[in-house]
Design a protein around this motif. Structure first.
Motif, PDB file in Angstrom:
ATOM      1  N   PHE A   1      44.249  65.776  46.965  1.00  0.00           N
ATOM      2  CA  PHE A   1      43.656  67.026  47.415  1.00  0.00           C
ATOM      3  C   PHE A   1      42.516  66.647  48.338  1.00  0.00           C
ATOM      4  CE2 PHE A   1      40.284  70.196  47.159  1.00  0.00           C
ATOM      5  CZ  PHE A   1      40.975  71.342  47.480  1.00  0.00           C
ATOM      6  N   GLN A   2      42.412  67.317  49.467  1.00  0.00           N
ATOM      7  CA  GLN A   2      41.297  67.049  50.368  1.00  0.00           C
ATOM      8  C   GLN A   2      40.797  68.355  50.968  1.00  0.00           C
ATOM      9  OE1 GLN A   2      43.289  64.251  52.989  1.00  0.00           O
ATOM     10  NE2 GLN A   2      43.412  65.782  54.604  1.00  0.00           N
ATOM     11  N   ALA A   3      39.511  68.375  51.255  1.00  0.00           N
ATOM     12  CA  ALA A   3      38.880  69.548  51.860  1.00  0.00           C
ATOM     13  C   ALA A   3      37.521  69.134  52.399  1.00  0.00           C
ATOM     14  CB  ALA A   3      38.712  70.660  50.827  1.00  0.00           C
ATOM     15  N   THR A   4      36.983  69.968  53.243  1.00  0.00           N
ATOM     16  CA  THR A   4      35.594  69.859  53.658  1.00  0.00           C
ATOM     17  C   THR A   4      34.872  71.045  53.049  1.00  0.00           C
ATOM     18  OG1 THR A   4      36.185  68.736  55.714  1.00  0.00           O
ATOM     19  CG2 THR A   4      34.015  69.784  55.627  1.00  0.00           C
ATOM     20  N   LEU A   5      33.770  70.767  52.368  1.00  0.00           N
ATOM     21  CA  LEU A   5      33.004  71.791  51.669  1.00  0.00           C
ATOM     22  C   LEU A   5      31.709  72.052  52.432  1.00  0.00           C
ATOM     23  CD1 LEU A   5      33.378  70.319  48.069  1.00  0.00           C
ATOM     24  CD2 LEU A   5      34.970  71.815  49.314  1.00  0.00           C
TER      25      LEU A   5
ATOM     26  N   ASP B   1      25.162  82.457  47.969  1.00  0.00           N
ATOM     27  CA  ASP B   1      26.122  81.371  47.701  1.00  0.00           C
ATOM     28  C   ASP B   1      27.446  81.583  48.436  1.00  0.00           C
ATOM     29  OD1 ASP B   1      24.290  80.042  46.162  1.00  0.00           O
ATOM     30  OD2 ASP B   1      25.208  80.551  44.244  1.00  0.00           O
ATOM     31  N   TYR B   2      27.386  81.627  49.751  1.00  0.00           N
ATOM     32  CA  TYR B   2      28.576  81.783  50.594  1.00  0.00           C
ATOM     33  C   TYR B   2      29.186  80.407  50.821  1.00  0.00           C
ATOM     34  CZ  TYR B   2      26.798  86.469  51.489  1.00  0.00           C
ATOM     35  OH  TYR B   2      26.349  87.756  51.343  1.00  0.00           O
ATOM     36  N   ALA B   3      30.177  80.073  50.007  1.00  0.00           N
ATOM     37  CA  ALA B   3      30.763  78.732  49.991  1.00  0.00           C
ATOM     38  C   ALA B   3      32.076  78.703  50.767  1.00  0.00           C
ATOM     39  CB  ALA B   3      30.994  78.308  48.539  1.00  0.00           C
ATOM     40  N   LEU B   4      32.184  77.729  51.671  1.00  0.00           N
ATOM     41  CA  LEU B   4      33.365  77.595  52.520  1.00  0.00           C
ATOM     42  C   LEU B   4      34.206  76.390  52.119  1.00  0.00           C
ATOM     43  CD1 LEU B   4      31.744  78.136  56.039  1.00  0.00           C
ATOM     44  CD2 LEU B   4      33.182  79.764  54.785  1.00  0.00           C
ATOM     45  N   TRP B   5      35.505  76.604  52.068  1.00  0.00           N
ATOM     46  CA  TRP B   5      36.489  75.532  51.906  1.00  0.00           C
ATOM     47  C   TRP B   5      37.177  75.404  53.271  1.00  0.00           C
ATOM     48  CZ3 TRP B   5      37.515  73.410  46.966  1.00  0.00           C
ATOM     49  CH2 TRP B   5      36.982  74.114  45.876  1.00  0.00           C
ATOM     50  N   LEU B   6      36.965  74.297  53.958  1.00  0.00           N
ATOM     51  CA  LEU B   6      37.608  74.049  55.248  1.00  0.00           C
ATOM     52  C   LEU B   6      38.785  73.107  55.034  1.00  0.00           C
ATOM     53  CD1 LEU B   6      34.324  73.366  57.233  1.00  0.00           C
ATOM     54  CD2 LEU B   6      35.649  75.479  57.245  1.00  0.00           C
ATOM     55  N   ASN B   7      39.941  73.526  55.514  1.00  0.00           N
ATOM     56  CA  ASN B   7      41.153  72.727  55.451  1.00  0.00           C
ATOM     57  C   ASN B   7      41.443  72.190  54.040  1.00  0.00           C
ATOM     58  OD1 ASN B   7      43.465  71.676  56.645  1.00  0.00           O
ATOM     59  ND2 ASN B   7      42.485  69.714  57.077  1.00  0.00           N
TER      60      ASN B   7
END
Length: 179
Positions: free
Chosen positions: A88-92, A166-172
């Motif tokens: 699993f991979q992502a940019t947080l 707490d606006y959290a982004l999951w990129l890709n």
């Protein structure tokens, strides 16, 4: 090193997941990321990302509940069989706007076993703290410990004491599989 293919795209499939806080289902996509209420999940087109400015790709925007009875939100994805070599991979990141200047969250990857047993991110060491600091965090999770199992992977966001901003982004966010 073997090439990898995207076997599952969590952003593309975001609304196939069952999203909830600790007690209520959440709509996907949620209607308005300014009115958080019980929590928020949605796709944000071309968001402003801390430390990166506005990007041209989409991101999964999540926000834990503003109700102190609920400490996080959880997106349980459809069952999938994990294969040897899967990762699993992502940019947080936090949203790069003034609303997120106090962002301080814990991202996590958890799962449900085939019999319905929940395995929390803390049990696996699959959690990451992120605060608004003008940086992003690239994560890579070797799913080898659950290879051969059919599981429901869960993306989760928990506040770190105060959910305001707490606006959290999951990129890709993807599951990659070696060719």
């Amino acid at each position: 090193m073997p090439q990898s293919n995207v076997a599952y795209d969590f952003l593309e499939s975001a609304c196939e997941a069952e999203w909830m806080n600790n007690g209520q289902p959440l709509p996907c996509p949620s209607l308005d990321y300014v009115s958080i209420g019980g929590g928020f999940v949605g796709i944000l087109e071309a968001p402003s990302v801390e430390g990166m400015g506005q990007i041209s790709e989409s991101a999964l925007l999540t926000h834990p509940s503003m109700d102190s009875a609920y400490t996080g939100i959880f997106g349980s994805y459809p069952a999938m069989t994990i294969e040897a070599g899967d990762k699993f991979q992502a940019t947080l990141a936090c949203l790069g706007q003034v609303e997120a200047a106090h962002c301080n969250v814990k991202f996590g990857l958890a799962y449900y076993e085939e019999d319905g047993t929940y395995v929390d991110s803390s049990a696996m060491g699959w959690e990451w703290e992120k605060r608004f600091d003008q940086t992003t965090l690239n994560i890579f999770v070797d799913l080898g410990p659950i290879a051969g199992q059919t599981v429901r992977l869960v993306l989760l966001i928990r506040d770190n004491g105060n959910p305001l901003g707490d606006y959290a982004l999951w990129l890709n966010p993807v599951l990659v599989r070696p060719e």
